[in-house]
Design a protein around this motif. Structure first.
Motif, PDB file in Angstrom:
ATOM      1  N   GLY A 174       0.907  -1.207   0.127  1.00 43.67           N
ATOM      2  CA  GLY A 174       0.074   0.109  -0.007  1.00 43.67           C
ATOM      3  C   GLY A 174       0.745   1.459   0.082  1.00 43.67           C
ATOM      4  O   GLY A 174       0.235   2.246   0.412  1.00 43.67           O
ATOM      5  N   ARG A 175       2.027   1.057  -0.401  1.00 43.49           N
ATOM      6  CA  ARG A 175       2.857   2.531  -0.405  1.00 43.49           C
ATOM      7  C   ARG A 175       3.015   3.101  -1.565  1.00 43.49           C
ATOM      8  O   ARG A 175       2.582   2.475  -2.825  1.00 43.49           O
ATOM      9  CB  ARG A 175       4.521   2.006  -0.435  1.00 43.49           C
ATOM     10  CG  ARG A 175       4.775   1.238   1.034  1.00 43.49           C
ATOM     11  CD  ARG A 175       3.770   1.672   2.432  1.00 43.49           C
ATOM     12  NE  ARG A 175       4.283   3.216   2.458  1.00 43.49           N
ATOM     13  CZ  ARG A 175       3.361   4.140   2.935  1.00 43.49           C
ATOM     14  NH1 ARG A 175       2.251   3.754   3.168  1.00 43.49           N
ATOM     15  NH2 ARG A 175       3.827   5.545   3.339  1.00 43.49           N
ATOM     16  N   PRO A 176       3.089   4.226  -1.772  1.00 43.50           N
ATOM     17  CA  PRO A 176       2.887   5.046  -2.864  1.00 43.50           C
ATOM     18  C   PRO A 176       4.138   4.675  -3.747  1.00 43.50           C
ATOM     19  O   PRO A 176       5.134   4.685  -3.557  1.00 43.50           O
ATOM     20  CB  PRO A 176       3.280   6.701  -2.580  1.00 43.50           C
ATOM     21  CG  PRO A 176       2.828   6.752  -1.331  1.00 43.50           C
ATOM     22  CD  PRO A 176       3.141   5.336  -0.611  1.00 43.50           C
ATOM     23  N   THR A 177       3.776   4.545  -5.127  1.00 44.78           N
ATOM     24  CA  THR A 177       4.775   3.996  -6.267  1.00 44.78           C
ATOM     25  C   THR A 177       4.915   4.778  -7.337  1.00 44.78           C
ATOM     26  O   THR A 177       3.950   5.439  -7.720  1.00 44.78           O
ATOM     27  CB  THR A 177       4.688   2.731  -6.825  1.00 44.78           C
ATOM     28  OG1 THR A 177       3.529   2.513  -7.138  1.00 44.78           O
ATOM     29  CG2 THR A 177       4.385   1.758  -5.380  1.00 44.78           C
ATOM     30  N   LEU A 178       6.187   5.038  -7.940  1.00 50.52           N
ATOM     31  CA  LEU A 178       6.533   5.818  -8.960  1.00 50.52           C
ATOM     32  C   LEU A 178       7.119   4.955  -9.847  1.00 50.52           C
ATOM     33  O   LEU A 178       8.342   4.661  -9.738  1.00 50.52           O
ATOM     34  CB  LEU A 178       7.186   7.249  -8.840  1.00 50.52           C
ATOM     35  CG  LEU A 178       7.393   7.906 -10.273  1.00 50.52           C
ATOM     36  CD1 LEU A 178       6.375   8.175 -11.043  1.00 50.52           C
ATOM     37  CD2 LEU A 178       8.212   9.222  -9.935  1.00 50.52           C
ATOM     38  N   ALA A 179       6.484   4.094 -11.019  1.00 48.41           N
ATOM     39  CA  ALA A 179       7.197   3.171 -11.620  1.00 48.41           C
ATOM     40  C   ALA A 179       7.537   3.707 -13.021  1.00 48.41           C
ATOM     41  O   ALA A 179       6.829   4.340 -13.677  1.00 48.41           O
ATOM     42  CB  ALA A 179       6.066   1.973 -11.987  1.00 48.41           C
ATOM     43  N   LEU A 180       8.919   3.220 -13.417  1.00 47.11           N
ATOM     44  CA  LEU A 180       9.406   3.753 -14.707  1.00 47.11           C
ATOM     45  C   LEU A 180       9.370   2.373 -15.733  1.00 47.11           C
ATOM     46  O   LEU A 180       9.897   1.344 -15.187  1.00 47.11           O
ATOM     47  CB  LEU A 180      10.926   4.237 -14.493  1.00 47.11           C
ATOM     48  CG  LEU A 180      10.835   5.040 -13.284  1.00 47.11           C
ATOM     49  CD1 LEU A 180      12.620   5.566 -13.010  1.00 47.11           C
ATOM     50  CD2 LEU A 180      10.037   6.185 -13.279  1.00 47.11           C
ATOM     51  N   PHE A 181       8.743   2.561 -16.655  1.00 43.82           N
ATOM     52  CA  PHE A 181       8.589   1.454 -17.681  1.00 43.82           C
ATOM     53  C   PHE A 181       9.271   2.024 -19.024  1.00 43.82           C
ATOM     54  O   PHE A 181       9.093   2.858 -19.601  1.00 43.82           O
ATOM     55  CB  PHE A 181       7.131   1.005 -17.791  1.00 43.82           C
ATOM     56  CG  PHE A 181       6.679   0.157 -16.794  1.00 43.82           C
ATOM     57  CD1 PHE A 181       6.354  -1.429 -17.049  1.00 43.82           C
ATOM     58  CD2 PHE A 181       6.722   0.596 -15.578  1.00 43.82           C
ATOM     59  CE1 PHE A 181       5.881  -2.129 -16.174  1.00 43.82           C
ATOM     60  CE2 PHE A 181       6.186  -0.452 -14.516  1.00 43.82           C
ATOM     61  CZ  PHE A 181       5.936  -1.570 -15.127  1.00 43.82           C
ATOM     62  N   GLY A 182       9.918   0.902 -19.695  1.00 43.21           N
ATOM     63  CA  GLY A 182      10.502   0.978 -21.160  1.00 43.21           C
ATOM     64  C   GLY A 182       9.689   0.095 -21.816  1.00 43.21           C
ATOM     65  O   GLY A 182       8.510   0.417 -22.358  1.00 43.21           O
TER      66      GLY A 182
END
Length: 325
Positions: free
Chosen positions: A264-272
């Motif tokens: 349940g933590r805030p996530t900033l995901a980086l996708f390629g």
């Protein structure tokens, strides 16, 4: 009801499977849920109390040793009795294990590979979005054959170990945890060193922590007090607790990304090159889960400025929420 989940690997896939196991637990509180897993990931399953049955481990090895390890698991499963087996992996080895297990109901998934579906007597259909559905959405389709609703209920519980012995600064408020590695260089954004410098300059109250099973060189910082490099130093149980403390987790497409989302933590995901629709933090519509997709799937084209701006936009909101709580 005695259930067996077969999901030996990888870390991200196992983490995506745990919410589905939790949904089973929520709807069948008395169920006994066992799991087949590679030894290197067994501690994660063991730290989830919803898995209250037997944890059957095996060592991954190439060649003949690997075949022997799978054969030993098959021999063990022949001696057990389950009401249902859920082959979440959908590969040859999991199909062999499913075939060997003693159960009247054996469920596989429609996009299984290597012939594993032939070990099953029921195939869970794909969600309406088909093969492009999120991994968790696919696994939820295993529940209707059990008479259950295909939706998540309560959050996953995972017990971690305190990381305080690694560095006293991990007790600080406003932690930003960054996971610079992934499974394969093509999924790794190379801007974490510059992002760390810029974020520490832009936000004088945050502390940045790196964690990875691979070593990463420190960023060029004049003041290192607000930077902690835990690469190759923490255990998986310590990573659980570190992520639980984070105000923001910045990560590539990786197992720790899914772990943070499950907690349940805030996530900033980086996708390629991989699809965030299929492999992003779940649920994707949750405001705390934000994804940045690199232009044309090329992570070298995702700028530090873009990632920094998104991180700064998320941090004040998270700080306000934590203060309100």
């Amino acid at each position: 009801m005695r259930l067996l989940i077969i999901k030996p690997s990888s870390l991200g896939d196992i983490i995506c499977s745990l919410p589905v196991a939790q949904s089973i637990r929520d709807q069948l509180p008395s169920a006994e849920i066992s799991w087949v897993v590679k030894s290197r990931f067994a501690d994660i399953v063991r730290r989830c109390p919803t898995i209250n049955g037997e944890i059957i481990e095996f060592q991954h090895a190439p060649g003949f040793r690997g075949v022997l390890a799978i054969a030993r698991v098959m021999q063990t499963l022949r001696k057990r009795h389950y009401d249902a087996v859920l082959d979440f992996q959908g590969l040859l080895r999991s199909g062999l294990m499913t075939w060997a297990a003693n159960a009247p109901l054996k469920i596989g998934i429609a996009d299984a590979r290597e012939g594993s579906r032939f070990a099953c007597n029921h195939i869970a259909p794909l969600p309406p979005a088909g093969k492009n559905s999120h991994a968790i959405s696919k696994l939820l389709q295993f529940l209707p054959p059990l008479g259950l609703q295909p939706r998540l209920h309560s959050p996953v519980i995972m017990h971690g170990d305190s990381p305080d012995s690694l560095d006293h600064r991990l007790n600080r408020q406003r932690l930003v945890v960054m996971i610079p590695n992934s499974r394969g260089a093509h999924k790794e954004w190379r801007g974490f060193r510059e992002l760390t410098c810029d974020l520490l300059n832009a936000d004088p109250h945050c502390t940045v922590v790196w964690d990875s099973h691979l070593p990463w060189e420190n960023p060029p910082l004049a003041d290192t007090d607000r930077f902690v490099n835990l690469t190759r130093r923490s255990s998986l149980p310590q990573l659980i607790e570190l992520l639980r403390r984070a105000d923001l987790v910045v990560a590539n497409d990786s197992g720790p990304l899914h772990m943070a989302a499950a907690l349940g933590r805030p996530t900033l995901a980086l996708f390629g090159p991989t699809s965030p629709e299929r492999f992003g933090a779940f649920p994707p519509e949750e405001p705390r889960n934000r994804c940045l997709q690199a232009p044309a799937g090329d992570l070298s084209r995702l700028t530090v400025e873009t990632v920094l701006r998104a991180a700064l936009e998320m941090l004040p909101a998270m700080q306000t929420q934590r203060a309100a709580a």
